[in-house]
Design a protein around this motif. Structure first.
Motif, PDB file in Angstrom:
ATOM      1  N   ILE A 311       0.770  -1.354  -0.062  1.00 58.02           N
ATOM      2  CA  ILE A 311       0.105   0.051   0.051  1.00 58.02           C
ATOM      3  C   ILE A 311       0.892   1.252   0.023  1.00 58.02           C
ATOM      4  O   ILE A 311       0.638   2.069  -0.843  1.00 58.02           O
ATOM      5  CB  ILE A 311      -0.982  -0.176   1.195  1.00 58.02           C
ATOM      6  N   ASN A 316      -1.242  -1.262  -4.413  1.00 57.04           N
ATOM      7  CA  ASN A 316      -2.445  -1.906  -3.869  1.00 57.04           C
ATOM      8  C   ASN A 316      -2.991  -0.879  -3.052  1.00 57.04           C
ATOM      9  O   ASN A 316      -2.619   0.019  -2.399  1.00 57.04           O
ATOM     10  CB  ASN A 316      -1.860  -3.202  -2.756  1.00 57.04           C
ATOM     11  N   GLU A 317      -4.619  -1.008  -2.881  1.00 59.78           N
ATOM     12  CA  GLU A 317      -5.574  -0.296  -2.103  1.00 59.78           C
ATOM     13  C   GLU A 317      -6.351  -1.091  -1.414  1.00 59.78           C
ATOM     14  O   GLU A 317      -6.775  -2.299  -2.024  1.00 59.78           O
ATOM     15  CB  GLU A 317      -6.106   0.586  -2.693  1.00 59.78           C
ATOM     16  N   TYR A 329     -12.955   3.684  -5.957  1.00 55.90           N
ATOM     17  CA  TYR A 329     -11.725   3.167  -6.450  1.00 55.90           C
ATOM     18  C   TYR A 329     -11.675   2.793  -8.188  1.00 55.90           C
ATOM     19  O   TYR A 329     -10.676   3.167  -8.635  1.00 55.90           O
ATOM     20  CB  TYR A 329     -11.574   1.960  -5.616  1.00 55.90           C
ATOM     21  N   TRP A 338      -4.394   6.014 -11.088  1.00 55.63           N
ATOM     22  CA  TRP A 338      -3.848   5.027  -9.925  1.00 55.63           C
ATOM     23  C   TRP A 338      -2.504   5.463  -9.865  1.00 55.63           C
ATOM     24  O   TRP A 338      -1.887   5.882 -10.613  1.00 55.63           O
ATOM     25  CB  TRP A 338      -4.092   3.706 -10.429  1.00 55.63           C
TER      26      TRP A 338
END
Length: 366
Positions: A311, A316-317, A329, A338
């Motif tokens: 993250i 990654n989220e 998102y 992103w």
């Protein structure tokens, strides 16, 4: 002669042991006084969940396969413990090397320690803080009794120190999964679905879901799938489904021309899909690592993660498990907003070499 027993059992393990075995084989060839025995617990037995990984990653045939497939987690752990105790009594090593956080990791650690054999945990110290996850229980129990820890991050070291481990037990080496990824990247190959659907790079989404919290309740799984379909515009969704998940999906009666549920893929085929995907939606910790290194946007359907570096430094989220969270998102994804991956310390493809160096120069002389 210093003897090592290496434990593997489930799909996530195979990518982690492959580079370690290759480096140990090189050390043995160069005259080092060590040997290893590879023990497969049989936790994953499906061809695409196990067999093809050994072939593609050039993992040698196991010296022993305990054949402990199926059953509940408790039944499987008990069967592995009974079988591994016999294995260890017949072939007692100086060190048992366990990797990751699956049932095999915990069960074999317990057996080894009861027989007074030292245990080293590859990927020790990572924590999600979520005790509803079987993997978190496996990690904590394994780390509570293991002797040495090969860690993926400084945070993992800090977790272990907080839990009472000594600095001398900890070795920050990196991530062997990334060793495997980088070594095999040039060999990725397109699966049948690539040609069958005429897929193009960055024009589809890869979906994986397997955690009980996400797939066991049919109503929740259906709600998540409906929301994913709704918010992913017109792009195809490729869903290689774990055999256990596939059984549940059959009851949902969700049909959409963009949702393509396929069989599990081999390592090289799956990562080809991820590498060329517009994004990955997943609840797998390992996939978040691979996606981050390949700079592919990753949306994780969990409320927590044991891999925070994906993250802070990766792609990654944490979306969470509420389907309504997805929209914001995915809006950002389709707007091209992103984040890009950054360098993650020690995730450089040389982790297995560092592990072998510790074993040869520190553990063998104890």
């Amino acid at each position: 002669m210093y003897n090592i027993t290496i434990i593997t059992g489930a799909r996530p393990n195979f990518m982690k042991i492959a580079p370690i075995i290759h480096v140990l084989q090189s050390a043995i060839s160069s005259g080092k006084s060590l040997d290893f025995r590879l023990v497969h617990t049989g936790q994953h037995y499906d061809k695409n969940m196990s067999g093809s990984f050994f072939e593609q990653l050039n993992i040698p045939k196991p010296h022993a396969n305990l054949g402990c497939a199926g059953g509940t987690q408790a039944e499987q752990a008990a069967n592995i413990m009974l079988a591994f105790e016999k294995e260890l009594l017949n072939h007692k090593p100086n060190l048992v090397l366990v990797v990751g956080d699956v049932t095999s990791t915990l069960a074999c650690t317990l057996v080894a320690k009861k027989l007074n054999v030292k245990v080293a945990h590859v990927e020790g110290g990572i924590r999600s803080g979520d005790m509803t996850m079987p993997e978190e229980v496996n990690r904590i129990v394994t780390d509570s009794i293991a002797d040495y820890f090969f860690t993926t991050s400084q945070l993992a070291n800090e977790n272990l120190l907080t839990e009472g481990k000594k600095e001398s037990q900890l070795f920050l080496v990196g991530n062997t999964m990334i060793d495997t990824l980088l070594k095999n990247k040039s060999q990725f190959k397109s699966p049948e679905v690539w040609d069958n659907l005429k897929l193009k790079p960055k024009s589809y989404i890869v979906l994986t879901m397997h955690r009980p919290a996400n797939v066991d309740a049919e109503r929740d799984l259906k709600a998540m799938l409906i929301e994913i379909i709704k918010e992913t515009r017109e792009v195809p969704i490729i869903f290689p489904a774990h055999p256990r998940t596939r059984k549940i999906l059959l009851n949902l009666n969700i049909e959409n021309e963009r949702l393509h549920i396929i069989e599990p893929l081999s390592y090289l085929e799956f990562n080809y899909l991820v590498h060329h995907a517009k994004a990955v939606i997943t609840d797998s910790g390992g996939i978040t690592e691979e996606a981050s290194i390949m700079n592919v946007p990753c949306l994780t359907l969990r409320n927590n993660t044991e891999r925070p570096e994906t993250i802070y430094l990766g792609t990654n989220e944490l979306v969470g498990t509420n389907p309504k969270n997805l929209k914001s998102y995915l809006d950002r994804l389709f707007k091209g907003q992103w984040k890009q991956t950054q360098s993650i310390p020690f995730w450089d493809g040389n982790t297995a070499e560092r592990i072998a160096e510790v074993i040869i120069n520190k553990l063998m002389i104890k």
